[in-house]
Scaffold this motif. Structure first.
Motif, mmCIF file in Angstrom:
data_model
loop_
_atom_site.group_PDB
_atom_site.id
_atom_site.type_symbol
_atom_site.label_atom_id
_atom_site.label_comp_id
_atom_site.label_asym_id
_atom_site.label_seq_id
_atom_site.Cartn_x
_atom_site.Cartn_y
_atom_site.Cartn_z
ATOM 1 N N GLY A 42 20.415 49.863 40.975
ATOM 2 C CA GLY A 42 20.905 48.627 40.364
ATOM 3 C C GLY A 42 22.219 48.846 39.634
ATOM 4 N N GLY A 43 23.132 47.915 39.808
ATOM 5 C CA GLY A 43 24.419 47.989 39.124
ATOM 6 C C GLY A 43 25.456 48.821 39.855
ATOM 7 N N THR A 44 25.110 49.403 40.994
ATOM 8 C CA THR A 44 26.068 50.193 41.767
ATOM 9 C C THR A 44 26.993 49.264 42.534
ATOM 10 N N LYS A 45 28.287 49.601 42.527
ATOM 11 C CA LYS A 45 29.271 48.801 43.255
ATOM 12 C C LYS A 45 29.883 49.667 44.335
ATOM 13 N N LEU A 46 29.750 49.270 45.588
ATOM 14 C CA LEU A 46 30.351 49.983 46.699
ATOM 15 C C LEU A 46 31.602 49.233 47.122
ATOM 16 N N VAL A 47 32.740 49.922 47.102
ATOM 17 C CA VAL A 47 33.997 49.319 47.515
ATOM 18 C C VAL A 47 34.504 50.089 48.732
ATOM 19 N N VAL A 48 34.677 49.384 49.837
ATOM 20 C CA VAL A 48 35.208 50.003 51.040
ATOM 21 C C VAL A 48 36.727 49.938 50.960
ATOM 22 N N ASP A 49 37.382 51.087 51.096
ATOM 23 C CA ASP A 49 38.835 51.156 50.972
ATOM 24 C C ASP A 49 39.496 50.464 52.159
ATOM 25 N N SER A 50 40.199 49.377 51.868
ATOM 26 C CA SER A 50 40.901 48.653 52.936
ATOM 27 C C SER A 50 42.389 48.974 52.913
ATOM 28 N N GLY A 51 42.762 50.072 52.233
ATOM 29 C CA GLY A 51 44.165 50.426 52.129
ATOM 30 C C GLY A 51 44.848 49.585 51.070
ATOM 31 N N VAL A 52 46.173 49.669 51.029
ATOM 32 C CA VAL A 52 46.939 48.930 50.036
ATOM 33 C C VAL A 52 47.241 47.531 50.573
ATOM 34 N N VAL A 53 46.832 46.534 49.806
ATOM 35 C CA VAL A 53 47.149 45.137 50.122
ATOM 36 C C VAL A 53 47.852 44.565 48.904
ATOM 37 N N ARG A 54 49.051 44.033 49.118
ATOM 38 C CA ARG A 54 49.843 43.489 48.010
ATOM 39 C C ARG A 54 49.259 42.149 47.569
ATOM 40 N N PRO A 55 49.046 41.969 46.252
ATOM 41 C CA PRO A 55 48.499 40.698 45.775
ATOM 42 C C PRO A 55 49.540 39.580 45.827
ATOM 43 N N THR A 56 49.067 38.365 45.842
ATOM 44 C CA THR A 56 49.913 37.184 45.718
ATOM 45 C C THR A 56 49.912 36.760 44.253
ATOM 46 N N LEU A 57 51.094 36.530 43.681
ATOM 47 C CA LEU A 57 51.212 36.160 42.266
ATOM 48 C C LEU A 57 51.568 34.687 42.121
ATOM 49 N N THR A 58 50.948 34.055 41.137
ATOM 50 C CA THR A 58 51.262 32.676 40.763
ATOM 51 C C THR A 58 51.374 32.628 39.249
ATOM 52 N N ILE A 59 52.459 32.031 38.738
ATOM 53 C CA ILE A 59 52.609 31.858 37.289
ATOM 54 C C ILE A 59 52.395 30.392 36.956
ATOM 55 N N LEU A 60 51.528 30.151 35.992
ATOM 56 C CA LEU A 60 51.289 28.795 35.493
ATOM 57 C C LEU A 60 52.054 28.621 34.184
ATOM 58 N N PRO A 61 52.925 27.616 34.102
ATOM 59 C CA PRO A 61 53.736 27.425 32.889
ATOM 60 C C PRO A 61 52.926 26.768 31.774
ATOM 61 N N PRO A 62 53.462 26.753 30.564
ATOM 62 C CA PRO A 62 52.780 26.071 29.454
ATOM 63 C C PRO A 62 52.797 24.561 29.664
ATOM 64 N N SER A 63 51.846 23.889 29.050
ATOM 65 C CA SER A 63 51.792 22.426 29.139
ATOM 66 C C SER A 63 52.773 21.803 28.145
ATOM 67 N N SER A 64 53.179 20.596 28.426
ATOM 68 C CA SER A 64 54.085 19.892 27.515
ATOM 69 C C SER A 64 53.414 19.659 26.168
ATOM 70 N N GLU A 65 52.097 19.418 26.166
ATOM 71 C CA GLU A 65 51.366 19.215 24.911
ATOM 72 C C GLU A 65 51.424 20.463 24.036
ATOM 73 N N GLU A 66 51.242 21.625 24.662
ATOM 74 C CA GLU A 66 51.290 22.877 23.906
ATOM 75 C C GLU A 66 52.700 23.114 23.349
#
Length: 118
Positions: free
Chosen positions: A4-28
């Protein structure tokens, strides 16, 4: 058989993540503060790290990074938040989020405050 609690991760090599930036709200911004979020998704391995640049400089305070989340596709997602004053946000010129991994070129996403419609 795994315990229980074991995590198996299969190595899929290097995959570049996709980045998204969310700006502040006008109210803030009207309340004098600015919180930005950087969402990184679909990356592998789990050791990509997120960092911020404000006007080309790394902030010394105001950042908070999440732990990675493993998706059903075996790839990871992360997030990071950056807290600024509304004035720092407006005067920044640009704010960038960067995902980095040793031996890889970084993945960068930027926002220009003056182009955000908030």
């Amino acid at each position: 058989t795994f315990g229980g609690g074991t995590k198996l991760v299969v190595d899929s090599g290097v995959v570049r993540p996709t980045l998204t930036i969310l700006p502040p709200s006008s109210e803030e911004l009207q309340q004098g503060s600015a919180t930005l979020a950087c969402l990184a998704s679909g990356g592998s391995p789990s050791t990509w790290s997120l960092s911020w640049k404000v006007g080309g400089r790394s902030p010394t305070t105001g950042t908070s990074n999440s732990l990675e989340l493993l998706g059903s596709d075996g790839r990871f997602s992360w997030s990071s938040t950056l807290k600024l004053s509304a004035d720092q946000w407006k005067e920044a010129g640009s704010v960038s989020c960067e995902a980095s991994l040793s031996g890889q070129s970084p993945v960068t996403q930027s926002l220009q405050p003056q182009l955000c419609s908030v």
